[in-house]
Design a protein around this motif. Sequence first.
Motif, PDB file in Angstrom:
ATOM      1  N   VAL A 241       1.117  -1.117   0.071  1.00 50.76           N
ATOM      2  CA  VAL A 241       0.015  -0.015  -0.143  1.00 50.76           C
ATOM      3  C   VAL A 241       1.000   1.291  -0.035  1.00 50.76           C
ATOM      4  N   LEU A 242       0.559   2.162  -1.038  1.00 48.19           N
ATOM      5  CA  LEU A 242       1.479   3.544  -1.008  1.00 48.19           C
ATOM      6  C   LEU A 242       0.376   4.593  -0.916  1.00 48.19           C
ATOM      7  N   GLU A 243       0.898   5.412  -0.049  1.00 46.44           N
ATOM      8  CA  GLU A 243      -0.195   6.753   0.065  1.00 46.44           C
ATOM      9  C   GLU A 243       0.756   8.038   0.019  1.00 46.44           C
ATOM     10  N   PHE A 244       0.200   9.265  -0.454  1.00 44.62           N
ATOM     11  CA  PHE A 244       0.671  10.310  -0.325  1.00 44.62           C
ATOM     12  C   PHE A 244       0.334  10.943   0.990  1.00 44.62           C
ATOM     13  N   VAL A 245       1.273  11.769   1.629  1.00 38.93           N
ATOM     14  CA  VAL A 245       1.137  12.463   2.909  1.00 38.93           C
ATOM     15  C   VAL A 245       0.401  13.789   2.568  1.00 38.93           C
ATOM     16  N   ALA A 246      -0.631  14.014   3.166  1.00 39.45           N
ATOM     17  CA  ALA A 246      -1.289  15.356   2.983  1.00 39.45           C
ATOM     18  C   ALA A 246      -0.692  16.475   3.965  1.00 39.45           C
ATOM     19  N   GLY A 247      -0.877  17.639   3.928  1.00 40.44           N
ATOM     20  CA  GLY A 247      -0.176  18.827   4.809  1.00 40.44           C
ATOM     21  C   GLY A 247       0.150  19.934   3.807  1.00 40.44           C
ATOM     22  N   SER A 248       0.181  20.841   4.516  1.00 35.09           N
ATOM     23  CA  SER A 248       0.595  21.893   3.757  1.00 35.09           C
ATOM     24  C   SER A 248       2.129  22.316   3.161  1.00 35.09           C
ATOM     25  N   GLU A 249       2.963  21.492   3.907  1.00 35.20           N
ATOM     26  CA  GLU A 249       4.142  21.329   3.338  1.00 35.20           C
ATOM     27  C   GLU A 249       4.589  20.408   2.126  1.00 35.20           C
TER      28      GLU A 249
ATOM     29  N   LEU B 137       5.753  10.144   1.413  1.00 36.50           N
ATOM     30  CA  LEU B 137       5.443   8.937   0.923  1.00 36.50           C
ATOM     31  C   LEU B 137       5.169   7.678   2.221  1.00 36.50           C
ATOM     32  N   ARG B 138       4.168   7.319   2.046  1.00 38.21           N
ATOM     33  CA  ARG B 138       3.939   6.268   3.415  1.00 38.21           C
ATOM     34  C   ARG B 138       3.138   4.951   2.793  1.00 38.21           C
ATOM     35  N   GLY B 139       4.179   4.001   3.101  1.00 32.19           N
ATOM     36  CA  GLY B 139       4.066   2.736   2.566  1.00 32.19           C
ATOM     37  C   GLY B 139       3.914   1.625   3.564  1.00 32.19           C
ATOM     38  N   SER B 140       3.046   0.563   3.367  1.00 35.44           N
ATOM     39  CA  SER B 140       3.161  -0.657   4.400  1.00 35.44           C
ATOM     40  C   SER B 140       2.758  -1.614   3.387  1.00 35.44           C
TER      41      SER B 140
ATOM     42  N   THR C 159      -1.642  24.359  -0.635  1.00 30.75           N
ATOM     43  CA  THR C 159      -0.250  23.839  -0.808  1.00 30.75           C
ATOM     44  C   THR C 159       0.525  24.983  -0.939  1.00 30.75           C
ATOM     45  N   TYR C 160       0.067  26.273  -1.359  1.00 28.28           N
ATOM     46  CA  TYR C 160       0.778  27.482  -1.222  1.00 28.28           C
ATOM     47  C   TYR C 160       0.695  28.318   0.045  1.00 28.28           C
TER      48      TYR C 160
END
Length: 290
Positions: free
Chosen positions: A34-42, A60-63, A218-219
């Motif tokens: 499983v691969l996910e993108f980490v959310a957040g303003s940075e 990147l967060r994988g499990s 994002t900005y």
Amino acid sequence: MKRIKLLSLALVATCASIFLTNCGPGEETAPKPVLEFVAGSEYVSSDISLAGDEEFTVGLRGSHTENIVSLKVTVSYNGGAQLVPANCSICDTSFSTKNLDVDFVGTTGTSAGEEVWSFTIADKDGNSTTKTLTITNLGTGGQSLIEITQDNNQNTLKVYNFRGPNSGAYDLVVGSNLLSADDNMDKDIQDSTAEAEISNWPARWTSRNGTTFKKMSTYNWGNVTNTTELNAAWNDGGTAVGTISVAKDDVYVAQLRGEAGKFVLIEITDVVSTSGDNLDYVQFRYKKQP
């Protein structure tokens, strides 16, 4: 005759075994990581517009039930071949872990166009998962923005409760505070407190001349420094609206008076509510095109 019968039974058993092994509903498929993108303003976690030669970060967060053994990062420019980015230390990396947390720091190309960034993790048996991000590169260059933090009297910029005695509107084009008697066509920002809201000031802005706003995610104030980045921030925003409820540290891009390509970046630096005197105000600063 008996021998023929036994051979026939063996053939049926063999066929049944083949059928169950290859075609049966119980056939198992090896799990993929499983691969996910980490959310957040940075982080960049979805498709976005960026200026050329601009640094960005993808979390990147994988499990996996098995060990993740590799991470590969590639980029395709304008539909071309997938390439490993230059000077990238983690773009072809080996691991041995069931849980992976990595920050990838990349840089957009120097030319305008479309960039598709691909991120792939895999286990030792080759079971893999790929996620992609598309970056619209707006190119390099652009004029540096002018930062406005004070009015003509060297005071911090404020828009007051419009029901009170102080200036409750602002002209972002010439940079001046406006009162209720001033021309509405100059009011890019106006406090929009209704008569019934006097006892509970809403800290809400509207526009009287067609200026619209997009809230940034994002900005932020720090990473928009020139006109190319300002255009990218507007393109990355959601739906443009004419009325916004503001809070401290919010960042907005405003399109002035409906004119294409005419933007300013606004940061809310404070929101101050007073009691019973209509002296409530929103403090802000902004950047504009030269």
